[in-house]
Structure formats: structure tokens, C-alpha cells
Design an enzyme around this catalytic site. Structure first.
Site, PDB file in Angstrom:
ATOM      1  N   CYS A 206     -24.773   1.872 -15.466  1.00 54.47           N
ATOM      2  CA  CYS A 206     -23.871   2.988 -15.181  1.00 54.47           C
ATOM      3  C   CYS A 206     -24.546   4.327 -15.504  1.00 54.47           C
ATOM      4  O   CYS A 206     -24.936   4.593 -16.640  1.00 54.47           O
ATOM      5  CB  CYS A 206     -22.593   2.846 -16.006  1.00 54.47           C
TER       6      CYS A 206
ATOM      7  N   TYR B  51      -6.997   6.474   3.446  1.00 51.90           N
ATOM      8  CA  TYR B  51      -7.078   5.356   2.501  1.00 51.90           C
ATOM      9  C   TYR B  51      -6.300   4.135   2.984  1.00 51.90           C
ATOM     10  O   TYR B  51      -6.826   3.016   3.009  1.00 51.90           O
ATOM     11  CB  TYR B  51      -6.584   5.764   1.102  1.00 51.90           C
TER      12      TYR B  51
ATOM     13  N   CYS C 148     -12.644   0.508 -15.715  1.00 54.27           N
ATOM     14  CA  CYS C 148     -13.180   1.866 -15.579  1.00 54.27           C
ATOM     15  C   CYS C 148     -12.024   2.841 -15.368  1.00 54.27           C
ATOM     16  O   CYS C 148     -11.936   3.530 -14.359  1.00 54.27           O
ATOM     17  CB  CYS C 148     -14.164   1.914 -14.402  1.00 54.27           C
TER      18      CYS C 148
ATOM     19  N   ASP D 168     -10.113   4.969  -2.806  1.00 52.96           N
ATOM     20  CA  ASP D 168      -8.928   5.423  -3.524  1.00 52.96           C
ATOM     21  C   ASP D 168      -9.386   6.032  -4.849  1.00 52.96           C
ATOM     22  O   ASP D 168     -10.573   6.129  -5.120  1.00 52.96           O
ATOM     23  CB  ASP D 168      -7.958   4.255  -3.769  1.00 52.96           C
TER      24      ASP D 168
ATOM     25  N   CYS E 203     -17.472  -4.065 -19.066  1.00 57.25           N
ATOM     26  CA  CYS E 203     -17.847  -3.749 -17.684  1.00 57.25           C
ATOM     27  C   CYS E 203     -19.119  -4.490 -17.264  1.00 57.25           C
ATOM     28  O   CYS E 203     -20.123  -4.461 -17.974  1.00 57.25           O
ATOM     29  CB  CYS E 203     -18.057  -2.247 -17.535  1.00 57.25           C
TER      30      CYS E 203
ATOM     31  N   CYS F  94     -15.878   0.032 -21.417  1.00 55.25           N
ATOM     32  CA  CYS F  94     -17.252  -0.164 -20.964  1.00 55.25           C
ATOM     33  C   CYS F  94     -17.870  -1.452 -21.527  1.00 55.25           C
ATOM     34  O   CYS F  94     -18.743  -2.043 -20.898  1.00 55.25           O
ATOM     35  CB  CYS F  94     -18.094   1.049 -21.336  1.00 55.25           C
TER      36      CYS F  94
ATOM     37  N   GLU G 155       0.821  -1.207   0.000  1.00 54.83           N
ATOM     38  CA  GLU G 155       0.000   0.000   0.000  1.00 54.83           C
ATOM     39  C   GLU G 155       0.859   1.262   0.000  1.00 54.83           C
ATOM     40  O   GLU G 155       0.543   2.233  -0.678  1.00 54.83           O
ATOM     41  CB  GLU G 155      -0.962   0.012   1.184  1.00 54.83           C
TER      42      GLU G 155
END
Length: 287
Positions: free
Chosen positions: A204, A115, A188, A133, A198, A195, A32
DNA sequence: TAAACGTGGAA
DNA sequence: TTTCCAAGTTT
């Protein structure tokens, strides 16, 4: 939209080393820190080196901070290396060498913000936290708010929405967090979203609105050439490669403008990234 | 709140 | 070649 997203994740999640069980909470935390503002492809090799060299927080805490800065290599934002070293020391002193499970205790560690605390608690310990995030914010901005991009800074409305969308079940919530992040990272995306692949394209809000272009305030862009940051980077690159203290004269060669060069070096010293050793020589910090 | 803070690959 | 972008935190 939860089912389609988590199902998609089960099928398409990348096999990243910090997602394997053997990574542990320390592996998750190291990843991270490295992934803050840095692409996965560049983190991978450095992550492997770090975990091999410092498999536990205590191993890193026992090293000089300068070794963390050196091993950080060219990941960028080297203060993260210093903070990760400081976090390891704090984990050793305050938590007996184990990465804490409590969000508040994670948040209190150097270099751990909103985060990262949520990410470690969720990914490493399977807890229920809203993990916001840049990927998740973009997914929500599009799927829910119907906008191409989220606001420049995280808003209260975004936090509220993220909490509302979080499944009640703890393990499901952790999977949802990882899944929404992966969706933003793989499909995305900021520039050219895919898309057609997706799992929630049909729901969406942004697509349903005709994929309108971003209208709000301009998204912040940062310059780099000619800034102090570039000078700091050049100075630190010399010091990372050096095995012995580096004379001022050698550092002077990296930038010709003396005022800016001195300012950059002073900044590195005050940040604790560089240590003057007297006689006009400098090195990465031993303490 | 806004600015500072690295680096390199892709478009 | 220039611009954009990448799992943010700190002050």
C-alpha cells in the site's frame, strides 16, 4: 495486488442477499438504489420487504409511486424510491420487463448514474466495467496514489486508473470490482482502517509513505439540522404513515417556521413526492 | 462545478 | 454533544 485481493474476497465476502444467485438483476438493481449513501445494515430489512412484495420490475411498475415512497421507510433520500419506481416502469415499457444488460441502456434509466450502471452490469451480468464507488476510490487512493482520501469528485485520472487495473478476463474483472469494494467497506474504511488485516498492506502506497494525513481541500461535510431537508423529512414522515389525505393543518404542526415549511412542501410537490388533492389536503402520489 | 437531497449509528 | 460517515444522482 489482484491475487491477494480476490483471494481475500473469496474468504471474507459477506453473505448479502443481493449477492445470492436468486437475487437476479432486479435484486441487484434494487439493492444498488438503496445502498446509495445508505449503510448496508439499514438496507437489509427494507430490501427483503421490497423483493418479497415486488419480485419483478413489472410488479413495482404496477403500483402507485406513492407506495414505493411509503415502502422506502426511513432509508432517506426518498427521491430514490420515486426513481426506482420510474426505472421499473421504463424497464417494463422499453425492455419487456427485463433489466437491460447494456451499460448505455442501464445509464438511461431514471436514478441510474455512472456507478449504478457499472455495478449492475458487473454484479448482475458479470461484465467487465470499472466500478468506482466511494469504497473503491478510497482503496485506490491509498494503495496506489498514497493518499488518505480520494478527491471530492471523481476525476478522469481515477477513471483511467480503475480501467487500467481492471483484469482483462470478464469474470475476473467482475470479481475484482466486488472485491475492491468489499475491501473498502470492511477493512480500508474511512475512519479507522484495519491495515493489519489487509491483504495488500505491504504494497500500500499510503502505508509505505507513513500513512500521511489528508492534505488537499477539506472534505465536504453537510449540515442537516434546520435545513429544508429536515423539514421535508418531517413532512414526508407524516404522509408515509397516513392512510388518508392529510390536512394542511396537520402538516403545519411539524415545523413552526411558515415560510420554510411552505417552501419544503412546495419542493416535495414539485419533486413528485407529494400530491395535493384539493381542499388543502395532501397525500403520497397515486400517479 | 457545486449544491441539494434523509437518516441514524458510531466515535 | 458534535462530528463523521454510509454501494450517488441530478440539476
Amino acid at each position: 495486488m489482484h491475487g491477494p485481493v480476490t483471494d481475500w474476497f473469496d474468504q471474507h465476502a459477506r453473505d448479502l442477499p443481493w449477492r445470492r444467485p436468486e437475487a437476479g438483476a432486479w435484486g441487484v438493481m434494487v439493492s444498488e438504489f438503496m445502498l446509495q449513501q445508505t449503510p448496508v445494515s439499514r438496507v437489509l430489512p427494507v430490501y427483503e420487504q421490497w423483493l418479497a412484495r415486488w419480485p419483478r420490475p413489472a410488479d413495482l411498475a404496477a403500483e402507485a409511486p406513492g407506495e414505493a415512497v411509503r415502502a422506502w421507510g426511513r432509508l432517506g433520500y426518498p427521491r430514490r424510491a420515486l426513481r426506482l419506481h420510474a426505472a421499473a416502469s421504463a424497464i417494463q415499457e422499453r425492455h419487456g420487463g427485463d433489466v437491460p444488460r447494456e451499460h448505455a441502456q442501464l445509464l438511461a434509466l431514471p436514478g441510474v448514474g455512472e456507478y449504478t450502471a457499472a455495478a449492475v452490469a458487473s454484479f448482475a451480468y458479470g461484465q467487465r466495467h470499472a466500478v468506482l464507488d466511494t469504497n473503491v476510490r478510497r482503496v485506490f487512493a491509498r494503495a496506489v496514489a498514497g493518499r488518505q482520501f480520494p478527491p471530492n469528485a471523481t476525476t478522469a485520472a481515477e477513471r483511467k486508473l480503475a480501467r487500467q487495473l481492471l483484469p482483462e478476463d470478464e469474470k475476473l474483472a467482475a470479481r475484482w470490482a466486488a472485491a475492491t469494494m468489499e475491501l473498502g467497506a470492511l477493512l480500508c474504511t474511512a475512519r479507522t482502517p484495519e491495515c493489519h488485516r489487509c491483504p495488500i498492506a505491504s504494497q500500500c502506497a499510503w502505508r509505505l509513505a507513513g500513512s500521511p494525513a489528508h492534505d488537499g481541500p477539506p472534505r465536504r461535510t453537510q449540515t442537516y439540522a434546520g435545513t429544508d431537508r429536515q423539514v421535508r423529512g418531517k413532512l414526508l414522515a407524516v404522509l408515509r404513515e397516513a392512510v388518508a389525505p392529510v390536512p394542511q393543518q396537520v402538516l403545519d404542526a411539524v415545523w413552526d417556521e411558515p415560510v420554510q415549511r411552505a417552501r419544503a412542501l412546495d419542493g416535495l410537490v414539485s419533486d413528485g413526492l407529494v400530491e395535493p388533492v384539493g381542499g388543502g389536503r395532501y397525500r403520497l402520489p397515486l400517479s
